[in-house]
Design a protein around this motif. Structure first.
Motif, PDB file in Angstrom:
ATOM      1  N   VAL A   1       1.167  -1.194   0.209  1.00 53.35           N
ATOM      2  CA  VAL A   1      -0.099  -0.475  -0.533  1.00 53.35           C
ATOM      3  C   VAL A   1       0.689   1.143   0.437  1.00 53.35           C
ATOM      4  CG1 VAL A   1      -1.350   1.092   1.040  1.00 53.35           C
ATOM      5  CG2 VAL A   1      -2.054  -0.996   1.156  1.00 53.35           C
ATOM      6  N   LEU A   2       0.436   1.824  -1.040  1.00 51.77           N
ATOM      7  CA  LEU A   2       1.436   2.991  -1.033  1.00 51.77           C
ATOM      8  C   LEU A   2       1.676   4.741  -0.439  1.00 51.77           C
ATOM      9  CD1 LEU A   2       2.462   3.147  -5.119  1.00 51.77           C
ATOM     10  CD2 LEU A   2       3.496   2.077  -3.063  1.00 51.77           C
ATOM     11  N   ASP A   3       2.318   5.117  -0.202  1.00 49.47           N
ATOM     12  CA  ASP A   3       1.471   6.217   0.343  1.00 49.47           C
ATOM     13  C   ASP A   3       1.461   7.201  -0.821  1.00 49.47           C
ATOM     14  OD1 ASP A   3       0.971   9.185   1.507  1.00 49.47           O
ATOM     15  OD2 ASP A   3       2.570   9.045   3.318  1.00 49.47           O
ATOM     16  N   LEU A   4       0.906   8.067  -1.369  1.00 52.19           N
ATOM     17  CA  LEU A   4       0.490   8.983  -2.685  1.00 52.19           C
ATOM     18  C   LEU A   4       1.079   9.872  -1.904  1.00 52.19           C
ATOM     19  CD1 LEU A   4      -2.798   7.151  -4.067  1.00 52.19           C
ATOM     20  CD2 LEU A   4       0.578   6.638  -4.793  1.00 52.19           C
ATOM     21  N   THR A   5       0.380  10.973  -0.655  1.00 57.28           N
ATOM     22  CA  THR A   5       0.938  12.327  -0.785  1.00 57.28           C
ATOM     23  C   THR A   5       2.845  12.367  -0.148  1.00 57.28           C
ATOM     24  OG1 THR A   5       1.136  11.714   1.778  1.00 57.28           O
ATOM     25  CG2 THR A   5      -0.700  12.181  -0.050  1.00 57.28           C
ATOM     26  N   ASN A   6       3.377  10.947  -0.199  1.00 52.65           N
ATOM     27  CA  ASN A   6       4.948  11.532  -0.366  1.00 52.65           C
ATOM     28  C   ASN A   6       5.762  11.841  -1.958  1.00 52.65           C
ATOM     29  OD1 ASN A   6       7.715  10.317  -0.450  1.00 52.65           O
ATOM     30  ND2 ASN A   6       7.121  10.226   2.300  1.00 52.65           N
ATOM     31  N   TRP A   7       6.682  12.041  -1.736  1.00 52.66           N
ATOM     32  CA  TRP A   7       7.307  12.678  -2.872  1.00 52.66           C
ATOM     33  C   TRP A   7       7.771  11.361  -3.751  1.00 52.66           C
ATOM     34  CZ3 TRP A   7      12.302  11.579  -3.164  1.00 52.66           C
ATOM     35  CH2 TRP A   7      13.114  11.620  -1.656  1.00 52.66           C
ATOM     36  N   VAL A   8       8.066  10.391  -3.099  1.00 47.85           N
ATOM     37  CA  VAL A   8       8.834   9.209  -3.064  1.00 47.85           C
ATOM     38  C   VAL A   8       7.944   8.458  -4.528  1.00 47.85           C
ATOM     39  CG1 VAL A   8       9.815   7.016  -3.178  1.00 47.85           C
ATOM     40  CG2 VAL A   8      10.507   9.327  -1.600  1.00 47.85           C
ATOM     41  N   THR A   9       6.599   9.448  -3.681  1.00 43.23           N
ATOM     42  CA  THR A   9       5.522   8.094  -4.684  1.00 43.23           C
ATOM     43  C   THR A   9       5.041   8.802  -6.017  1.00 43.23           C
ATOM     44  OG1 THR A   9       3.375   8.745  -3.415  1.00 43.23           O
ATOM     45  CG2 THR A   9       4.929   7.012  -3.406  1.00 43.23           C
ATOM     46  N   PHE A  10       5.735  10.357  -6.371  1.00 41.89           N
ATOM     47  CA  PHE A  10       4.783  11.435  -7.704  1.00 41.89           C
ATOM     48  C   PHE A  10       4.649  10.498  -8.753  1.00 41.89           C
ATOM     49  CE2 PHE A  10       5.879  14.778 -10.595  1.00 41.89           C
ATOM     50  CZ  PHE A  10       5.122  15.074  -9.649  1.00 41.89           C
ATOM     51  N   GLY A  11       3.424  10.405  -8.893  1.00 38.17           N
ATOM     52  CA  GLY A  11       3.190  10.193 -10.360  1.00 38.17           C
ATOM     53  C   GLY A  11       3.411   9.136 -10.758  1.00 38.17           C
ATOM     54  N   MET A  12       2.878   8.183  -9.295  1.00 39.50           N
ATOM     55  CA  MET A  12       2.153   6.950  -8.994  1.00 39.50           C
ATOM     56  C   MET A  12       0.771   7.027  -9.129  1.00 39.50           C
ATOM     57  SD  MET A  12       4.914   4.941  -9.536  1.00 39.50           S
ATOM     58  CE  MET A  12       3.676   3.845  -8.677  1.00 39.50           C
ATOM     59  N   GLU A  13      -0.223   6.359  -9.773  1.00 38.17           N
ATOM     60  CA  GLU A  13      -1.523   6.291  -9.339  1.00 38.17           C
ATOM     61  C   GLU A  13      -2.720   5.675  -8.726  1.00 38.17           C
ATOM     62  OE1 GLU A  13      -2.953   6.500 -13.456  1.00 38.17           O
ATOM     63  OE2 GLU A  13      -1.946   8.411 -14.034  1.00 38.17           O
ATOM     64  N   GLN A  14      -1.443   4.293  -8.432  1.00 35.73           N
ATOM     65  CA  GLN A  14      -2.795   3.292  -7.828  1.00 35.73           C
ATOM     66  C   GLN A  14      -1.681   3.478  -6.230  1.00 35.73           C
ATOM     67  OE1 GLN A  14      -3.387  -0.451  -9.849  1.00 35.73           O
ATOM     68  NE2 GLN A  14      -3.977   1.022 -11.895  1.00 35.73           N
ATOM     69  N   GLN A  15      -2.964   3.109  -5.701  1.00 33.00           N
ATOM     70  CA  GLN A  15      -2.348   3.081  -4.094  1.00 33.00           C
ATOM     71  C   GLN A  15      -1.616   1.596  -3.551  1.00 33.00           C
ATOM     72  OE1 GLN A  15      -5.105   3.719  -1.632  1.00 33.00           O
ATOM     73  NE2 GLN A  15      -3.962   4.317   0.162  1.00 33.00           N
ATOM     74  N   ARG A  16      -2.138   0.711  -4.615  1.00 28.17           N
ATOM     75  CA  ARG A  16      -1.482  -0.954  -4.023  1.00 28.17           C
ATOM     76  C   ARG A  16      -0.788  -1.408  -5.019  1.00 28.17           C
ATOM     77  NH1 ARG A  16      -4.231  -4.199  -0.189  1.00 28.17           N
ATOM     78  NH2 ARG A  16      -5.774  -2.507   1.191  1.00 28.17           N
ATOM     79  N   MET A  17       0.371  -2.148  -5.613  1.00 27.99           N
ATOM     80  CA  MET A  17       0.397  -2.298  -6.354  1.00 27.99           C
ATOM     81  C   MET A  17       1.581  -3.380  -5.549  1.00 27.99           C
ATOM     82  SD  MET A  17       4.602   0.213  -7.079  1.00 27.99           S
ATOM     83  CE  MET A  17       4.854  -0.591  -7.976  1.00 27.99           C
ATOM     84  N   PRO A  18       1.499  -4.720  -6.765  1.00 32.29           N
ATOM     85  CA  PRO A  18       2.651  -5.798  -6.600  1.00 32.29           C
ATOM     86  C   PRO A  18       4.088  -5.267  -6.476  1.00 32.29           C
ATOM     87  CG  PRO A  18       1.835  -6.175  -8.355  1.00 32.29           C
ATOM     88  CD  PRO A  18       1.506  -4.894  -7.958  1.00 32.29           C
ATOM     89  N   ASP A  93      10.401   1.575 -10.307  1.00 33.70           N
ATOM     90  CA  ASP A  93      11.311   2.071 -11.478  1.00 33.70           C
ATOM     91  C   ASP A  93      11.388   3.625 -11.400  1.00 33.70           C
ATOM     92  OD1 ASP A  93      12.587  -0.009 -12.227  1.00 33.70           O
ATOM     93  OD2 ASP A  93      12.265   0.532 -14.432  1.00 33.70           O
ATOM     94  N   ARG A  94      10.105   3.781 -11.477  1.00 33.60           N
ATOM     95  CA  ARG A  94       9.535   5.514 -11.164  1.00 33.60           C
ATOM     96  C   ARG A  94       9.822   5.826 -10.044  1.00 33.60           C
ATOM     97  NH1 ARG A  94       5.839   8.633 -13.439  1.00 33.60           N
ATOM     98  NH2 ARG A  94       5.431   7.453 -14.857  1.00 33.60           N
ATOM     99  N   MET A  95      10.210   5.053  -9.198  1.00 33.33           N
ATOM    100  CA  MET A  95      10.005   5.023  -7.274  1.00 33.33           C
ATOM    101  C   MET A  95      11.507   5.374  -6.966  1.00 33.33           C
ATOM    102  SD  MET A  95       7.234   4.346  -5.044  1.00 33.33           S
ATOM    103  CE  MET A  95       6.991   2.381  -5.341  1.00 33.33           C
ATOM    104  N   VAL A  96      11.870   4.680  -7.584  1.00 33.68           N
ATOM    105  CA  VAL A  96      13.611   4.537  -7.767  1.00 33.68           C
ATOM    106  C   VAL A  96      14.174   5.836  -7.867  1.00 33.68           C
ATOM    107  CG1 VAL A  96      15.844   3.577  -8.637  1.00 33.68           C
ATOM    108  CG2 VAL A  96      14.318   2.117  -7.733  1.00 33.68           C
ATOM    109  N   LEU A  97      14.256   5.982  -9.063  1.00 36.59           N
ATOM    110  CA  LEU A  97      14.205   7.578  -9.921  1.00 36.59           C
ATOM    111  C   LEU A  97      13.407   8.788  -9.572  1.00 36.59           C
ATOM    112  CD1 LEU A  97      15.425   8.603 -13.223  1.00 36.59           C
ATOM    113  CD2 LEU A  97      12.656   8.511 -13.436  1.00 36.59           C
TER     114      LEU A  97
END
Length: 106
Positions: A1-18, A93-97
């Protein structure tokens, strides 16, 4: 479960991912930083692969997969496992970048 308010998740659209998890390491939740990605406390944790009965659930449930913490004038982003494992696990990849490029700005 992602915290979409954190800058590391910038550009992520879904709150859950495998995510790909290997080994026996798990991070506890951060008290001072951001818990960017955490394993849920309820519901299924496994989609495919091998697990050790009850041990995997005990270690992972409610633990953090990605943590971001301020250190000095910068940030440290900690991934529980290799985020770009063998170059074929592209989900992170997006979160690493974001961690590399945006870390100095926050």
């Amino acid at each position: 479960v992602l915290d979409l308010t954190n800058w590391v998740t910038f550009g992520m659209e879904q709150q859950r991912m495998p995510v790909l998890v290997g080994g026996g390491s798990a991070y506890g939740l951060s008290r001072d930083g951001g818990n960017v990605a955490v394993f849920p406390t309820a519901g299924p944790l496994r989609r495919a692969g091998f697990t050790f009965p009850e041990n995997s659930e005990r270690l992972l449930r409610g633990s953090a997969f990605i943590i971001q913490e301020k250190v000095g004038a910068g940030n440290v982003v900690m991934f529980t496992n290799e985020p770009m494992f063998r170059g074929w696990w592209r989900a992170l990849d997006r979160m690493v970048l974001n961690a590399i490029l945006l870390g100095t700005g926050f």
